[in-house]
Write a protein that holds these residues in place. Sequence first.
Motif: not given
Length: 106
Positions: A19-27, A53-57, A83-87, A93-95
């Motif tokens: 499942s897509s998850a947020v890995l980092y949320s910009a400061a 994905s970076l910032a939704g791309t 406010g932008e994210t890395i997902t 799973n878990n690979a």
Amino acid sequence: MAVPNVVTKRLGKGTLSTSSAVLYSAAPAGTIVLVKALTLCNKTANEATVTFSLAGTEVIFQHTVKAKDTITIPFLDQVLQSGETITGLSGTNNAINYYISGKEVN
């Protein structure tokens, strides 16, 4: 003119799920993040795909990482605004383990 404050840091590390998850949320506001490098490690005996994905791309889309292989992108050099994210996610799973480094500038 004020000298910017630059902090080199690990932006994220862990193991991807299917499942897509947020890995980092910009400061906070006024902070720019420079995503410098990304390392991906397939810790299984089978191929696995990865999407980042970076910032939704999508910058990596369903890329196959060979079994027991590691890929490092040492000069990613992408910018995230506040406010932008890395997902990210993996097709298995878990690979895939990931490690993201960069700099926060404010």
